[in-house]
Design an enzyme around this catalytic site. Structure first.
Site, PDB file in Angstrom:
ATOM      1  N   ASP A  67     -37.927 -36.767  63.561  1.00 35.25           N
ATOM      2  CA  ASP A  67     -36.555 -36.257  63.569  1.00 35.25           C
ATOM      3  C   ASP A  67     -36.247 -35.572  64.880  1.00 35.25           C
ATOM      4  O   ASP A  67     -37.132 -34.997  65.526  1.00 35.25           O
ATOM      5  CB  ASP A  67     -36.336 -35.272  62.405  1.00 35.25           C
ATOM      6  N   SER A  68     -34.983 -35.646  65.284  1.00 33.12           N
ATOM      7  CA  SER A  68     -34.490 -34.986  66.497  1.00 33.12           C
ATOM      8  C   SER A  68     -35.306 -35.439  67.713  1.00 33.12           C
ATOM      9  O   SER A  68     -35.379 -36.625  68.005  1.00 33.12           O
ATOM     10  CB  SER A  68     -34.520 -33.467  66.321  1.00 33.12           C
TER      11      SER A  68
END
Length: 344
Positions: A67-68
Site C-alpha cells: 500500500d502507498s
C-alpha cells in the site's frame, strides 16, 4: 507491526500465508535499497537456503502486494522481475499505489481538501539524515550509482531542494523509483488489482497505471513487444488514501474481500477475465462494474503532458495553488506560505 491489521485480513480472505518484509527505509537507506530488499525477498522464496525451514515456493503461488509507498514498491519490484526475465509471480496488488514521485497528475492537487495526506511534499528542508557521507561506503556508492543512472532534463533541477527523501531529484524519473515512467508502459506484468479512493490525492496514479498497463487508452499501439497486462481497477467512493486502515467501514470490508478473491483467482485461475475491468464501489461497499471506457483523448493527452513537465515546473504549479512548499530558495515560497496562512 504497523500493517498486521492489513496483512492478516489479506491472509484470511486470500486463504494464503503472508511473508511481510521489513525493507530498509529512506532517508538512511535511499533508493535503490527498498527495491533490492523486495527483490531479494522474492528470490529468497523461490530459492531458499537449506536452513530456511521451507521448500521453494512456486512463483505462480506468489502475489506481491503493498500500500502507498509499498504499492509503488510492489510495481517497481514487478518491473525489476520482468526486466531481469525472472519467473513472474501470479499477480500484484496495489493499494493506493504511489507510482509517481514527481507528483504529476491532477488529483495530487485537486484532492488536497478531501485527503489526509499533507499538502507539503514537493520539497524538503535540509536534514542531517541526508548527509550520506555518514553512511557506510557501500551505501554511499549505491547512492552515487543511482544518481548516475539518469539525469532529469531540467536545467533548474540543481537549484531545487531535494524533492523526496527516497531518492535524489536526478533519479525520480527512473522507473524503479517512479514506476509510472516505465518505458514499457507496465506491459508484460502478471495480473494486477489496483484499488484507490475516489477522494485521495494519488487516485489518478492508480487510474493511469490501470489504463496504461492494459493498453486501454487513446492511441494505444495495436502491437507491442510485451503483451498487455490484465488489470482490475477499483475506485472507492468518498474514500481517502489507504482507506483500508479504517477497518470498520463497508468499503474496507469490500476491499479486503475483493483482494482475497483476486489472490485466490490468480493462484488458481478458474476463468478468463477481460484485459481491463473497472469497478466503482459505493459508500455501502457495493461494487458495480463500470462500462468499459477508454479515457477521452484530450484528458489522456493532458495527463501525458503533465508527466513530461520538469520538476521545477511542478513545484511552481504547487506554489501557484497555495500549497506549502518547504525550503524554496526564493520569495515565491514565502508567498505560498502566506496564501496558506490566509486560508486558515
Amino acid at each position: 507491526m504497523t500493517h498486521r491489521f492489513i496483512t492478516w485480513r489479506i491472509s484470511k480472505y486470500g486463504k494464503a500465508r503472508t511473508f511481510a518484509i521489513n525493507y530498509r527505509l529512506a532517508p538512511q537507506h535511499p533508493f535503490p535499497a527498498a527495491v533490492e530488499d523486495a527483490l531479494a525477498a522474492y528470490l529468497y522464496l523461490l530459492e531458499p537456503p537449506a536452513d530456511a525451514g521451507f521448500r521453494p515456493v512456486d512463483p505462480k503461488h506468489i502475489v506481491i502486494a503493498g500500500d502507498s509507498a509499498g504499492g509503488g514498491l510492489t510495481m517497481a519490484t514487478l518491473l525489476a522481475i520482468r526486466d531481469a526475465r525472472l519467473p513472474l509471480p501470479a499477480g500484484g496488488v496495489g493499494i493506493s499505489p504511489w507510482v509517481d514521485l514527481t507528483h504529476s497528475l491532477p488529483s495530487i492537487l485537486s484532492n488536497v481538501a478531501t485527503d489526509y495526506l499533507p499538502e507539503d511534499g514537493f520539497e524538503h528542508l535540509p536534514s542531517s539524515a541526508l548527509d550520506f557521507d555518514r553512511l557506510p561506503k557501500k551505501q554511499r556508492d549505491a547512492e552515487t550509482e543511482a544518481a548516475a543512472v539518469v539525469t532529469v532534463t531540467d536545467a533548474e533541477t540543481p537549484q531545487l531542494k531535494r524533492m523526496q527523501y527516497y531518492a535524489p531529484n536526478q533519479v525520480l524519473k527512473v522507473p524503479y523509483a517512479s514506476p509510472i515512467f516505465d518505458l514499457k508502459g507496465f506491459t508484460g506484468l502478471p495480473p494486477l488489482l489496483l484499488q484507490t479512493g475516489a477522494c485521495e490525492r494519488l487516485r489518478d496514479e492508480a487510474i493511469y497505471t490501470g489504463h496504461k498497463a492494459s493498453l486501454h487508452y487513446p492511441s494505444a499501439p495495436s502491437l507491442t513487444t510485451l503483451p498487455p497486462t490484465q488489470v482490475t481497477l477499483e475506485v472507492y467512493a468518498d474514500m481517502p488514501h489507504v482507506f483500508q486502515m479504517f477497518v470498520s467501514t463497508p468499503q474496507a470490508a469490500t476491499s479486503f474481500s475483493r483482494i482475497g478473491e483476486f489472490v485466490q483467482h490468480v493462484v488458481a485461475p478458474s476463468e478468463n477475465r477481460p484485459i481491463f475491468e473497472r469497478f466503482d464501489v459505493d459508500t455501502k461497499g457495493n461494487a458495480v462494474k463500470s462500462p468499459i471506457r477508454v479515457m477521452e483523448k484530450e484528458e489522456w493527452n493532458l495527463w501525458e503532458s503533465r508527466l513530461a513537465l520538469s520538476l521545477s515546473e511542478k513545484v511552481k504549479e504547487a506554489e501557484k495553488v497555495g500549497m506549502i512548499v518547504k525550503g524554496v530558495p526564493s520569495s515565491v515560497g514565502e508567498e505560498a506560505g502566506m496564501k496558506q496562512k490566509n486560508k486558515l
